[in-house]
Design a protein around this motif. Structure first.
Motif, PDB file in Angstrom:
ATOM      1  N   ALA A   1       8.333   1.353  26.014  1.00  0.00           N
ATOM      2  CA  ALA A   1       7.885   0.135  26.699  1.00  0.00           C
ATOM      3  C   ALA A   1       8.378  -1.107  25.970  1.00  0.00           C
ATOM      4  CB  ALA A   1       6.367   0.134  26.802  1.00  0.00           C
ATOM      5  N   ARG A   2       8.425  -1.039  24.642  1.00  0.00           N
ATOM      6  CA  ARG A   2       8.923  -2.182  23.868  1.00  0.00           C
ATOM      7  C   ARG A   2      10.402  -2.427  24.146  1.00  0.00           C
ATOM      8  NH1 ARG A   2       8.687  -1.808  17.448  1.00  0.00           N
ATOM      9  NH2 ARG A   2      10.641  -0.648  17.796  1.00  0.00           N
ATOM     10  N   GLU A   3      11.177  -1.340  24.224  1.00  0.00           N
ATOM     11  CA  GLU A   3      12.603  -1.474  24.488  1.00  0.00           C
ATOM     12  C   GLU A   3      12.873  -1.957  25.912  1.00  0.00           C
ATOM     13  OE1 GLU A   3      15.174  -1.112  22.337  1.00  0.00           O
ATOM     14  OE2 GLU A   3      13.587  -0.955  20.830  1.00  0.00           O
ATOM     15  N   LEU A   4      11.944  -1.658  26.824  1.00  0.00           N
ATOM     16  CA  LEU A   4      12.142  -1.988  28.237  1.00  0.00           C
ATOM     17  C   LEU A   4      11.207  -3.103  28.692  1.00  0.00           C
ATOM     18  CD1 LEU A   4      12.444   1.681  29.579  1.00  0.00           C
ATOM     19  CD2 LEU A   4      14.311   0.040  29.259  1.00  0.00           C
ATOM     20  N   GLN A   5      10.855  -3.988  27.779  1.00  0.00           N
ATOM     21  CA  GLN A   5       9.863  -5.018  28.080  1.00  0.00           C
ATOM     22  C   GLN A   5      10.295  -5.962  29.201  1.00  0.00           C
ATOM     23  OE1 GLN A   5       9.369  -7.859  24.782  1.00  0.00           O
ATOM     24  NE2 GLN A   5      11.223  -7.005  23.866  1.00  0.00           N
ATOM     25  N   ASP A   6      11.594  -6.037  29.471  1.00  0.00           N
ATOM     26  CA  ASP A   6      12.081  -6.911  30.540  1.00  0.00           C
ATOM     27  C   ASP A   6      12.192  -6.189  31.882  1.00  0.00           C
ATOM     28  OD1 ASP A   6      12.353  -9.080  28.788  1.00  0.00           O
ATOM     29  OD2 ASP A   6      14.349  -8.417  28.159  1.00  0.00           O
ATOM     30  N   PHE A   7      11.675  -4.958  31.933  1.00  0.00           N
ATOM     31  CA  PHE A   7      11.731  -4.141  33.151  1.00  0.00           C
ATOM     32  C   PHE A   7      10.301  -3.898  33.628  1.00  0.00           C
ATOM     33  CE2 PHE A   7      16.176  -2.513  32.976  1.00  0.00           C
ATOM     34  CZ  PHE A   7      16.554  -3.081  31.763  1.00  0.00           C
TER      35      PHE A   7
ATOM     36  N   GLU B   1      16.632  -1.729  37.962  1.00  0.00           N
ATOM     37  CA  GLU B   1      15.993  -1.066  36.817  1.00  0.00           C
ATOM     38  C   GLU B   1      16.468   0.379  36.686  1.00  0.00           C
ATOM     39  OE1 GLU B   1      11.917  -1.469  35.815  1.00  0.00           O
ATOM     40  OE2 GLU B   1      11.715  -3.459  36.720  1.00  0.00           O
ATOM     41  N   TYR B   2      16.497   1.100  37.793  1.00  0.00           N
ATOM     42  CA  TYR B   2      16.966   2.485  37.746  1.00  0.00           C
ATOM     43  C   TYR B   2      18.390   2.552  37.210  1.00  0.00           C
ATOM     44  CZ  TYR B   2      19.240   6.733  39.391  1.00  0.00           C
ATOM     45  OH  TYR B   2      19.993   7.872  39.454  1.00  0.00           O
ATOM     46  N   THR B   3      19.258   1.723  37.733  1.00  0.00           N
ATOM     47  CA  THR B   3      20.664   1.753  37.325  1.00  0.00           C
ATOM     48  C   THR B   3      20.822   1.458  35.846  1.00  0.00           C
ATOM     49  OG1 THR B   3      21.355   1.049  39.539  1.00  0.00           O
ATOM     50  CG2 THR B   3      22.936   0.744  37.750  1.00  0.00           C
ATOM     51  N   LEU B   4      20.120   0.454  35.353  1.00  0.00           N
ATOM     52  CA  LEU B   4      20.269   0.053  33.956  1.00  0.00           C
ATOM     53  C   LEU B   4      19.669   1.067  32.999  1.00  0.00           C
ATOM     54  CD1 LEU B   4      19.562  -3.768  34.373  1.00  0.00           C
ATOM     55  CD2 LEU B   4      21.766  -2.670  33.866  1.00  0.00           C
ATOM     56  N   VAL B   5      18.513   1.641  33.344  1.00  0.00           N
ATOM     57  CA  VAL B   5      17.918   2.659  32.485  1.00  0.00           C
ATOM     58  C   VAL B   5      18.821   3.901  32.438  1.00  0.00           C
ATOM     59  CG1 VAL B   5      15.995   4.284  32.263  1.00  0.00           C
ATOM     60  CG2 VAL B   5      15.544   1.871  32.730  1.00  0.00           C
ATOM     61  N   THR B   6      19.349   4.293  33.577  1.00  0.00           N
ATOM     62  CA  THR B   6      20.243   5.454  33.614  1.00  0.00           C
ATOM     63  C   THR B   6      21.508   5.194  32.809  1.00  0.00           C
ATOM     64  OG1 THR B   6      19.424   6.043  35.815  1.00  0.00           O
ATOM     65  CG2 THR B   6      21.519   6.997  35.145  1.00  0.00           C
ATOM     66  N   ARG B   7      22.088   4.036  32.989  1.00  0.00           N
ATOM     67  CA  ARG B   7      23.343   3.705  32.307  1.00  0.00           C
ATOM     68  C   ARG B   7      23.167   3.648  30.790  1.00  0.00           C
ATOM     69  NH1 ARG B   7      25.582  -1.613  34.639  1.00  0.00           N
ATOM     70  NH2 ARG B   7      25.817  -0.242  36.457  1.00  0.00           N
ATOM     71  N   ASN B   8      21.985   3.228  30.335  1.00  0.00           N
ATOM     72  CA  ASN B   8      21.766   3.043  28.892  1.00  0.00           C
ATOM     73  C   ASN B   8      20.851   4.121  28.298  1.00  0.00           C
ATOM     74  OD1 ASN B   8      23.118   0.324  28.413  1.00  0.00           O
ATOM     75  ND2 ASN B   8      21.746  -0.159  30.114  1.00  0.00           N
ATOM     76  N   SER B   9      20.724   5.258  28.972  1.00  0.00           N
ATOM     77  CA  SER B   9      19.774   6.284  28.541  1.00  0.00           C
ATOM     78  C   SER B   9      20.071   6.822  27.144  1.00  0.00           C
ATOM     79  CB  SER B   9      19.738   7.424  29.556  1.00  0.00           C
ATOM     80  OG  SER B   9      21.019   8.024  29.683  1.00  0.00           O
ATOM     81  N   VAL B  10      21.322   7.053  26.828  1.00  0.00           N
ATOM     82  CA  VAL B  10      21.671   7.606  25.509  1.00  0.00           C
ATOM     83  C   VAL B  10      21.278   6.634  24.401  1.00  0.00           C
ATOM     84  CG1 VAL B  10      23.560   8.350  24.019  1.00  0.00           C
ATOM     85  CG2 VAL B  10      23.527   9.039  26.424  1.00  0.00           C
TER      86      VAL B  10
END
Length: 364
Positions: A332-338, A243-252
Motif C-alpha cells: 500500500a505504501r508503494e502504491l499510495q498514488d493508486f 492502475e491495472y496496466t501500471l501495476v502489471t507493468r511494474n510487478s517485478v
C-alpha cells in the motif's frame, strides 16, 4: 461383458464404491488399478457420463482438497491428476462410449496460461457422448491459435475453461476475440467466481458451474450470436485509470522493492532459510498478480479471498501467516498514488486481521 444378457445398472452405492477405489488407486500411484476401476464399472452398465462426472471428477476434487490441507504433496497431486487423465482416456475409448455426431460443433479449450486441463477434458468427453462434434485443444491455448481455428471451422460455440483467477484478463481477451468473429462463448471453472459472477462481468454469452450443466445449456438452445462490435473496454470502463496496466507493468520491481524491506517490518524473516526466503518472494509475486487481477475486475473480494485462502494454506503447512499484513502495508505504501489498489489492500488487511486465525491482530 456378455452380449446375451442386459448389463446390471450400478446403483449410487456402486458408483461411490468405484470412486473410493479410484481414490486409493490414484493416491497409490497405480494407473493400472485406476483404469481397471473405470473399465469395470462401464462393463457393469454404468453410464459413461456418470463414470466421468460421478467417479473421476469427485476424485479429482478430493485431490485438490487434500493438497490444500497439506495431506499430499505437490508431486503427489500432479501424479494423481495424471492418473485421472489416463482414466478419462480409458473411458473415452471404451466401446460403449462410441457415438455419432448428430449435433453441431463445439471447440473446448483452456485459457492461455491455464494448465488445469482435466475439467475441460471432462466437458469435451461429455459433449461427445451427447452427440456433439468436439474440437478439444487442451491446456494453455493461445488466443490467436484458437481464433485461427474458428476462421477455418464452422464452430457453433467455444467452451472456455479456467481455474485460476489470474488468467481472467486473458480469458476476457479470448472471449472478446471469439465474439468478434461471430462465435459465442460459454465459460466455466473456478476462476469465474461464485455463480459465474466474473463470466457476466467479462461479457461471456453463457456460464455453467460444471460439465453436466454446460452440456445441458448447450443442448437447451443455441447460444445468442454475439455483437461483432463488442470491445473489452465496454465491459470494464474503470480500466481507464491505468492502475491495472501500471501495476502489471511494474510487478517485478514492486515485488523486489517490498521483499527488500519486508525483513524490517517482519523481523522473524531474518531467521528464514534460503528456501523460506524464496517461498516468501514467490508469495509476494502471487499477491501482486492477484492484486492486478482484482484491479482489472475492480473487485476487492477476489483479492481478500485469495489472501485468506493463502493464510489457511500457510497455516496448514505450519508456516506463519503473520508476514501477510506487513507485506500488504508495504504494498500500500508503494502504491499510495493508486486509490483503487490502496482500497483493495486495506480491505484485505482488514479481512486478515479480523479473521479467527493466528494472523489476527498482527498489523505490524
Amino acid at each position: 461383458m456378455s452380449t446375451s444378457t442386459p448389463p446390471h445398472i450400478p446403483h449410487a452405492r456402486d458408483v461411490q464404491r468405484a470412486a473410493d477405489q479410484l481414490w486409493h488407486a490414484v493416491t497409490g500411484g497405480d494407473e493400472y488399478a485406476a483404469t481397471e476401476v473405470v473399465l469395470r464399472i462401464l462393463d457393469e452398465g454404468a453410464a459413461p457420463e456418470s463414470v466421468l462426472l460421478d467417479v473421476i471428477a469427485p476424485v479429482q476434487g478430493r485431490v485438490g482438497e487434500e493438497w490444500a490441507a497439506n495431506r499430499i504433496s505437490v508431486a503427489q497431486e500432479h501424479a494423481a491428476t495424471a492418473i485421472n487423465e489416463r482414466a478419462v482416456a480409458a473411458v473415452s475409448v471404451h466401446p460403449v462410449v462410441r457415438t455419432t455426431a448428430t449435433r453441431g460443433r463445439i471447440a473446448v479449450a483452456c485459457v492461455d496460461g491455464e494448465w488445469h486441463a482435466l475439467p475441460a477434458r471432462l466437458l469435451a468427453e461429455v459433449l461427445k457422448l451427447r452427440g456433439w462434434q468436439v474440437d478439444y485443444f487442451g491446456a494453455q491455448v493461445p488466443t490467436a491459435h484458437l481464433i485461427a481455428h474458428l476462421h477455418n471451422a464452422r464452430t457453433d460455440a467455444v467452451a472456455l475453461s479456467s481455474s485460476i483467477a489470474t488468467r481472467l484478463p486473458t480469458a476476457h481477451a479470448a472471449i472478446t476475440a471469439c465474439q468478434a468473429v461471430g462465435v459465442p462463448v460459454l465459460v466455466g471453472g473456478a476462476a469465474f467466481g461464485p455463480g459465474g459472477r466474473y463470466a457476466v462481468l467479462l461479457g461471456a454469452d453463457a456460464w455453467a458451474p460444471d460439465a453436466r450443466a454446460a452440456a445441458d445449456r448447450l443442448a437447451q438452445s443455441p447460444l445468442p450470436r454475439p455483437q461483432p462490435d463488442h470491445q473489452q473496454f465496454d465491459d470494464l470502463p474503470h480500466l481507464a485509470d491505468q492502475e491495472y496496466t501500471l501495476v502489471t507493468r511494474n510487478s517485478v520491481t514492486l515485488v523486489r522493492t517490498v521483499f527488500s524491506v519486508l525483513e524490517d517490518a517482519f523481523p522473524t524473516m531474518r531467521s528464514y532459510s534460503s528456501d523460506q526466503r524464496e517461498r516468501t518472494a514467490e508469495d509476494l509475486a502471487h499477491m501482486v498478480e492477484f492484486l492486478a487481477t482484482a484491479l482489472y475486475l475492480d473487485d476487492e473480494e477476489l483479492f481478500t479471498g485469495f489472501l485468506t485462502w493463502t493464510a489457511q494454506i500457510l497455516e496448514a503447512r505450519d508456516v506463519s501467516a503473520r508476514s501477510l499484513p506487513p507485506a500488504l502495508k508495504l504494498l500500500a505504501r508503494e502504491l499510495q498514488d493508486f486509490p483503487r489498489a490502496v482500497r483493495i489492500l486495506k480491505a484485505a488487511t482488514c479481512a486478515l486481521t479480523t479473521a479467527p486465525s493466528t494472523v489476527a491482530g498482527t498489523t505490524a
